[in-house]
Design an enzyme around this catalytic site. Structure first.
Site, PDB file in Angstrom:
ATOM      1  N   ARG A   1       0.863  -1.061   0.083  1.00  0.00           N
ATOM      2  CA  ARG A   1       0.150   0.078  -0.068  1.00  0.00           C
ATOM      3  C   ARG A   1       0.786   1.124  -0.064  1.00  0.00           C
ATOM      4  NH1 ARG A   1      -1.583   1.925   4.594  1.00  0.00           N
ATOM      5  NH2 ARG A   1      -2.158  -0.086   5.308  1.00  0.00           N
TER       6      ARG A   1
ATOM      7  N   TYR B   1     -16.733  16.095 -16.190  1.00  0.00           N
ATOM      8  CA  TYR B   1     -17.077  14.604 -15.896  1.00  0.00           C
ATOM      9  C   TYR B   1     -18.034  14.652 -14.889  1.00  0.00           C
ATOM     10  CZ  TYR B   1     -16.721   9.572 -14.965  1.00  0.00           C
ATOM     11  OH  TYR B   1     -16.628   8.417 -14.879  1.00  0.00           O
TER      12      TYR B   1
ATOM     13  N   ASP C   1      -7.952  18.326 -15.175  1.00  0.00           N
ATOM     14  CA  ASP C   1      -8.077  17.030 -15.595  1.00  0.00           C
ATOM     15  C   ASP C   1      -7.900  17.022 -17.219  1.00  0.00           C
ATOM     16  OD1 ASP C   1      -9.379  14.702 -16.401  1.00  0.00           O
ATOM     17  OD2 ASP C   1     -11.051  14.445 -15.135  1.00  0.00           O
TER      18      ASP C   1
ATOM     19  N   LYS D   1      -8.563   5.559 -19.542  1.00  0.00           N
ATOM     20  CA  LYS D   1      -8.970   6.203 -20.872  1.00  0.00           C
ATOM     21  C   LYS D   1      -7.783   6.062 -21.678  1.00  0.00           C
ATOM     22  CE  LYS D   1     -12.762   6.887 -18.606  1.00  0.00           C
ATOM     23  NZ  LYS D   1     -13.090   8.260 -17.953  1.00  0.00           N
TER      24      LYS D   1
HETATM   25  C1  PLP Z   1     -13.386   8.479 -16.663  1.00  0.00           C
HETATM   26  C2  PLP Z   1     -13.082   9.972 -16.090  1.00  0.00           C
HETATM   27  C3  PLP Z   1     -12.742  10.306 -14.900  1.00  0.00           C
HETATM   28  C4  PLP Z   1     -13.089   9.252 -13.747  1.00  0.00           C
HETATM   29  O1  PLP Z   1     -12.178   8.339 -13.772  1.00  0.00           O
HETATM   30  P1  PLP Z   1     -12.286   6.727 -13.517  1.00  0.00           P
HETATM   31  O2  PLP Z   1     -10.991   5.938 -13.925  1.00  0.00           O
HETATM   32  O3  PLP Z   1     -13.610   6.315 -14.083  1.00  0.00           O
HETATM   33  O4  PLP Z   1     -12.588   6.985 -12.028  1.00  0.00           O
HETATM   34  C5  PLP Z   1     -12.548  11.621 -14.665  1.00  0.00           C
HETATM   35  N1  PLP Z   1     -12.425  12.637 -15.540  1.00  0.00           N
HETATM   36  C6  PLP Z   1     -12.492  12.102 -16.924  1.00  0.00           C
HETATM   37  C7  PLP Z   1     -12.587  13.567 -17.950  1.00  0.00           C
HETATM   38  C8  PLP Z   1     -12.993  10.899 -17.265  1.00  0.00           C
HETATM   39  O5  PLP Z   1     -13.422  10.776 -18.600  1.00  0.00           O
END
Ligand code: PLP
Length: 388
Positions: free
Chosen positions: A46, A99, A177, A202
Site C-alpha cells: 500500500r 465529468y 483534468d 482512458k
Molecule cells: C472517466 C473520467 C474520470 C473518472 O475516472 P475513473 O477512472 O472512471 O474513476 C474523470 N475525468 C474524466 C474526464 C473522465 O473521462
C-alpha cells in the site's frame, strides 16, 4: 529525452537481477526485511511497490512533472487530492462542464463533508477568477470538456488564479483534468497549472482493460502530502494494473495520432450529413475555440460529439444500429465507442444543470478508435440511416 522517448523508456530499465529487458511485475503485498526496519526501501505494497514506482516515474516524465502518484481509479485520484489539500469550510471553483462522476463527488460526498463548490459556465479566465474568494483552495477545470468539447485557456486561467492567490495570500491550486487531451497533445504543467489529474482508464491505458488514475505535480511538498494521504486513505492500484497502464503509455503518442486523424475525418463527414443538428469537434473551423485548440494542443483529440435531429428516439436508434461503435461508457480505447451522456455518463447531473451545458437528449459522444476509418464511416452511415 523527448516525450515520446520517455514514454517508451522511463521506468523501464532492465531488471538488475536477471537482465530481463522488461522489468518484472512485482506481485507482492509485502517485503522481507533482513532485520526489523532494515529493508531495501519497500515495506508494504500500500505504501510502495516497484511496478507502481516505475509507472509513476513515467507519468511524471510525460506530463513534464517532478513526481506522480498513481491510483486505483481517476476518481480515487481526485478524492485523495481533495482530502490532501482541503479542509471543511474551504471552497472549489470549477468550470461547470465536467465529468459527471467528478460533479457527483463534489456535490454528494464533499459538500456534506463541508466543501462548497461554485460553478461557472463561462470560459473567460476573468469570469473563473471572479468566483474565487478567501476560502478557495482549488480551481478545477477540464479541457477539452466532456462531452461538450469546450476549451479553457490554461495559461490564461493560470495567470488569473495566480494573481488571486497573491491577493488572498495563500496558494490556490489550479488543477487540470487532462484525461481527454493526454500529455501527447497538451501538457498543462508547462502552461502554468499546478496539478494534473488523469483517469488513466482512458487514453493512457488505451485498451479498455484497466481502471486507474493519476496525479502529477511539480511541488515537492504537495506531492508529499498527496502520497501521505494516499497511504493513509489507501486508494492504490494493484501491480498488474500498473503494468497494464505503463504498457499502454508506451504507444500513447502513436495511438493519439491515429485517434486524431480518424476523429478529424469523422467530424468532417458528420458535418456534411443532414441528420445531425450539430457536430462538435475542436478541429472543425466552425468550432468557437478552434484557434485556441490550435495554440494549446498539438492535435484535436479523438472525441467527436454530435446532436441528432429527432432527440432521444433518434439517438437510441443510432446507437443500437451502430456495430463497430459499441454502445458503452468510457472512452479512449483503441476500439470505437458511442455513449449517451444524458442517460449514461452524466446521469448523476440534474437535468437543468446538464441541459444548460448543452447535454441534451439527442446528444451522442463518439470515442473514435484506431480502426480503419472507412469501416467506421460505413458503420456511422448505417446508424444514421436507422436514426432518420
Ligand atoms: C472517466 C473520467 C474520470 C473518472 O475516472 P475513473 O477512472 O472512471 O474513476 C474523470 N475525468 C474524466 C474526464 C473522465 O473521462
Amino acid at each position: 529525452m523527448k516525450h515520446a522517448t520517455q514514454a517508451v523508456h522511463v521506468g523501464q530499465d532492465p531488471d538488475p537481477l536477471t537482465g530481463a529487458t522488461i522489468p518484472p511485475i512485482h506481485l507482492t503485498s509485502t517485503y522481507t526485511q533482513e532485520a526489523p526496519g532494515k529493508h531495501k526501501g519497500y515495506e508494504y505494497s500500500r505504501s510502495g511497490n516497484p511496478t507502481r514506482d516505475a509507472l509513476q516515474e513515467c507519468l511524471a516524465a510525460i506530463e513534464s512533472g517532478q513526481a506522480a502518484a498513481s491510483f486505483g481509479s481517476g476518481l480515487s485520484a481526485t478524492s485523495t487530492l481533495f482530502q490532501a489539500v482541503l479542509q471543511p469550510g474551504d471552497s472549489v471553483v470549477a468550470y461547470s462542464d465536467m465529468y459527471g462522476g467528478t460533479y457527483r463527488l463534489l456535490e454528494q460526498v464533499f459538500r456534506p463533508w463541508g466543501l462548497q463548490t461554485r460553478y461557472t459556465d463561462e470560459t473567460d479566465p476573468a469570469a473563473i477568477a471572479a468566483l474565487i474568494d478567501d476560502t478557495t483552495r482549488i480551481v478545477w477545470l477540464e479541457t477539452p470538456t466532456n462531452p461538450m468539447l469546450r476549451l479553457l485557456d490554461i495559461a490564461g486561467v493560470a495567470e488569473a488564479v495566480s494573481s488571486q492567490a497573491t491577493k488572498h495570500g495563500h496558494k490556490i491550486w489550479l488543477t487540470v483534468d487532462n484525461t481527454f487531451a493526454t500529455p501527447a497533445l497538451q501538457r498543462p504543467l508547462e502552461l502554468g497549472a499546478d496539478i494534473v489529474v488523469h483517469s488513466t482508464t482512458k487514453y493512457l491505458g488505451g485498451h479498455s482493460d484497466v481502471i486507474g488514475g493519476a496525479l502529477i505535480a511539480n511541488d515537492a511538498e504537495l506531492m508529499e502530502k498527496i502520497l501521505f494521504t494516499q497511504n493513509a486513505v489507501g486508494a492504490v492500484p494493484g501491480p498488474f494494473d500498473c503494468y497494464l497502464t505503463h504498457r499502454g503509455i508506451k504507444t500513447l503518442h502513436v495511438r493519439m495520432r491515429a485517434h486524431c486523424e480518424n476523429a478529424m475525418r469523422i467530424a468532417s463527414w458528420c458535418a456534411e450529413q443532414s441528420g445531425f443538428e450539430q457536430v462538435i469537434y475542436p478541429g472543425l473551423p466552425d468550432h468557437p475555440q478552434h484557434d485556441l485548440a490550435g495554440r494549446q494542443m498539438s492535435g484535436f483529440g479523438g472525441i467527436v460529439t454530435v446532436v441528432l435531429k429527432g432527440g432521444l428516439d433518434a439517438a437510441g436508434r443510432f446507437m443500437s444500429a451502430a456495430k463497430l461503435f459499441a454502445c458503452a461508457e468510457s472512452l479512449g480505447g483503441v476500439e470505437s465507442l458511442v455513449n449517451h451522456p444524458a442517460i449514461m455518463t452524466h446521469a448523476s447531473m440534474p437535468r437543468e444543470f446538464r441541459e444548460r451545458l448543452g447535454v441534451v437528449d439527442g446528444l451522442v459522444r463518439l470515442s473514435v478508435g484506431i480502426e480503419d476509418c472507412d469501416d467506421l464511416i460505413e458503420d456511422l452511415g448505417v446508424a444514421l440511416a436507422a436514426a432518420t
